[in-house]
Design a protein around this motif. Sequence first.
Motif, PDB file in Angstrom:
ATOM      1  N   THR A   1      24.276  11.725  23.051  1.00 51.29           N
ATOM      2  CA  THR A   1      22.983  11.455  22.430  1.00 51.29           C
ATOM      3  C   THR A   1      21.959  11.214  23.526  1.00 51.29           C
ATOM      4  N   GLY A   2      20.705  11.170  23.137  1.00 55.46           N
ATOM      5  CA  GLY A   2      19.682  10.870  24.129  1.00 55.46           C
ATOM      6  C   GLY A   2      18.376  11.567  23.884  1.00 55.46           C
ATOM      7  N   CYS A   3      17.532  11.508  24.884  1.00 55.83           N
ATOM      8  CA  CYS A   3      16.208  12.126  24.806  1.00 55.83           C
ATOM      9  C   CYS A   3      15.846  12.628  26.189  1.00 55.83           C
ATOM     10  N   ILE A   4      15.973  13.938  26.393  1.00 57.52           N
ATOM     11  CA  ILE A   4      15.640  14.490  27.703  1.00 57.52           C
ATOM     12  C   ILE A   4      14.413  15.383  27.638  1.00 57.52           C
ATOM     13  N   GLY A   5      13.690  15.329  26.510  1.00 59.54           N
ATOM     14  CA  GLY A   5      12.433  16.046  26.417  1.00 59.54           C
ATOM     15  C   GLY A   5      11.321  15.322  27.166  1.00 59.54           C
ATOM     16  N   ASP A   6      10.282  16.018  27.504  1.00 59.78           N
ATOM     17  CA  ASP A   6       9.145  15.448  28.237  1.00 59.78           C
ATOM     18  C   ASP A   6       8.125  14.882  27.253  1.00 59.78           C
ATOM     19  N   LEU A   7       8.382  13.680  26.771  1.00 60.08           N
ATOM     20  CA  LEU A   7       7.453  13.064  25.824  1.00 60.08           C
ATOM     21  C   LEU A   7       6.204  12.516  26.514  1.00 60.08           C
ATOM     22  N   ASN A   8       6.271  12.301  27.827  1.00 56.73           N
ATOM     23  CA  ASN A   8       5.061  11.855  28.524  1.00 56.73           C
ATOM     24  C   ASN A   8       4.004  12.953  28.491  1.00 56.73           C
ATOM     25  N   GLY A   9       4.429  14.193  28.676  1.00 54.94           N
ATOM     26  CA  GLY A   9       3.494  15.302  28.659  1.00 54.94           C
ATOM     27  C   GLY A   9       2.960  15.598  27.273  1.00 54.94           C
ATOM     28  N   ALA A  10       3.805  15.330  26.234  1.00 54.84           N
ATOM     29  CA  ALA A  10       3.408  15.640  24.855  1.00 54.84           C
ATOM     30  C   ALA A  10       2.813  14.451  24.123  1.00 54.84           C
ATOM     31  N   CYS A  11       2.684  13.325  24.796  1.00 53.02           N
ATOM     32  CA  CYS A  11       2.243  12.082  24.150  1.00 53.02           C
ATOM     33  C   CYS A  11       0.786  12.162  23.693  1.00 53.02           C
ATOM     34  N   PRO A  12       0.493  11.764  22.453  1.00 49.49           N
ATOM     35  CA  PRO A  12      -0.907  11.714  21.995  1.00 49.49           C
ATOM     36  C   PRO A  12      -1.729  10.758  22.860  1.00 49.49           C
ATOM     37  N   SER A  13      -2.984  11.050  23.024  1.00 48.61           N
ATOM     38  CA  SER A  13      -3.831  10.263  23.935  1.00 48.61           C
ATOM     39  C   SER A  13      -3.883   8.797  23.549  1.00 48.61           C
ATOM     40  N   GLU A  14      -3.813   8.497  22.241  1.00 51.19           N
ATOM     41  CA  GLU A  14      -3.911   7.100  21.812  1.00 51.19           C
ATOM     42  C   GLU A  14      -2.643   6.297  22.113  1.00 51.19           C
TER      43      GLU A  14
END
Length: 332
Positions: free
Chosen positions: A158-171
Amino acid sequence: MDHHHQTLSLLIPFLLTLHLSFSGVISTTFTFVNKCEYTVWPGILSNAGVPPLPTTGFVLQTGETSTIAAPASWGGRFWGRTLCSEDTTGKFSCVTGDCGSGKVECSGAGAAPPATLAEFTLDGSGGLDFFDVSLVDGYNVPMMVAPQGGSGEKCTTTGCIGDLNGACPSELRVMSVDGKEGVACKSACEAFNSPEYCCSGAYGTPDTCKPSSYSELFKNACPRAYSYAYDDKTSTFTCANAVDYTITFCSSPPTSQKATQGQDTKQESSSNDNSSSASPQLNNSNNKDNTMVYEGGYDQSEISKAMCTHVLQSQTIIASIIIAIWRLCQLF
């Protein structure tokens, strides 16, 4: 006499480790691997009432691996701290995941959100280990948990290796000190402090607290990670008799897409470097069966290497004990 005391001080920890190993008190190991192109400082917080691990925080350079033995029935959480440094007075702090201790060791303090968390309860209900990767407190670094040697329908990676920093909403975005890039992504609860997002007050039950557009963003990128407080069905995993849990920060980028810029380990954010090879490959929220393979995850050779390392470390401990006993005997 000083020499005798020095030898005994070396011998006692070895004997204790041997006793714990043969008595079954040490049941599992955690192996930390840093595949990020930047340094990560893992933090550790043990649950109340359980024996602590031998460290509460350490440094893990790019490419490094570190293994920690856990006592039976241990429970707690791990996370990665990034962009860490010491000021002129020697105070240690991190831009993301900081535990506020002022030192590399967290000493009983938890992570300041946002932080990606790996949570464990060993030898829980039914003798099973329970574990998950949680984004309920936000996200700061890719993390994957891979059980080794365990069994069960839900004993899987299990885990999360996607780039959520790059896809993070501005708010929700946490920016670097220079304001040039996102280094972490807040949860909607932290950003807005609303009962609807925090699953509190009138929204404090599974029936009333539902996924939000923000939690669904996390879930789409990382379908096996907790995206909000009641995201249990697809996010809690169990293993029987696992010998090791390998916790990997980031994943190996494909050779053809590996970033050529930002190789300096002092450049702590990879949001730009890995965006081409992370999130899009994990946009598989409809695939939640137990055979899902994470892009950039461990192959069999890496798993075998981790297992061999675990065995060799055990043999090294026993050999060290024998040598220490022999040296002690020479003193008398």
